[in-house]
Design a protein around this motif. Structure first.
Motif, PDB file in Angstrom:
ATOM      1  N   SER A 146     -23.683  45.529  44.347  1.00  0.00           N
ATOM      2  CA  SER A 146     -23.817  44.234  43.697  1.00  0.00           C
ATOM      3  C   SER A 146     -24.754  43.237  44.397  1.00  0.00           C
ATOM      4  N   TYR A 168     -26.769  42.903  37.404  1.00  0.00           N
ATOM      5  CA  TYR A 168     -25.701  43.583  36.806  1.00  0.00           C
ATOM      6  C   TYR A 168     -26.097  45.214  36.082  1.00  0.00           C
ATOM      7  N   TRP A 176     -23.446  39.259  41.317  1.00  0.00           N
ATOM      8  CA  TRP A 176     -24.301  40.190  41.369  1.00  0.00           C
ATOM      9  C   TRP A 176     -25.569  39.607  42.069  1.00  0.00           C
TER      10      TRP A 176
END
Length: 157
Positions: free
Chosen positions: A77, A82, A155
């Motif tokens: 992340s 994402y 993220w």
């Protein structure tokens, strides 16, 4: 009168001799029963202790696996967005993607050392963030996880 006194005296000598010679059958049986109860109690404590120790060891092992997976996904992340993270979870971490009935939610599974890991990613209301839930089960269709960890990931940070 003398004969009665002599008889009581002889009876007392006789019963005193019986008491000093040894244990009666009833005394032996009572002592065996008491020893059996005490030994049974200790054995049941030892057995319960062994079960508790085994369960504790299984929970610690499952928690370690969940934490390791959590750390790997956290690193993913930090290094991407994402969508690229989902691809990396599938390819590099070798998770199998499952179908999800909820929009914005991704589900994955894999097996490590006989433990079944279920991973759920769900988009957060804030952009660039998502919920991560990792559950570790002993059986494939388990209902009670051995370990469960949750966090919120940001993220690309």
């Amino acid at each position: 009168m003398q004969t009665i006194g002599k008889r009581n005296e002889n009876t007392m000598k006789f019963s005193a001799r019986l008491n000093t010679k040894g244990l009666t059958l009833i005394e032996i049986l009572v002592s065996i029963i008491l020893i059996t109860i005490i030994i049974t109690t200790f054995f049941s404590l030892f057995i319960q202790s062994a079960r508790t120790s085994k369960t504790s060891e299984e929970v610690v092992d499952a928690t370690y696996v969940a934490q390791s997976e959590m750390e790997q996904i956290y690193e993913i992340s930090r290094n991407g967005d994402y969508n690229s993270g989902i691809d990396e979870i599938r390819k590099n971490l070798r998770y199998k993607q499952l179908t999800s009935t909820n929009p914005g939610e991704q589900k994955f599974t894999k097996t490590i050392d006989g433990l079944y890991i279920y991973l759920k990613l769900k988009k957060h209301t804030y952009p660039g963030m998502s919920y991560l839930v990792i559950e570790v089960f002993e059986t494939e269709n388990g209902t009670r996880p051995r370990a469960k960890m949750e966090t919120i990931l940001e993220w690309g940070s």
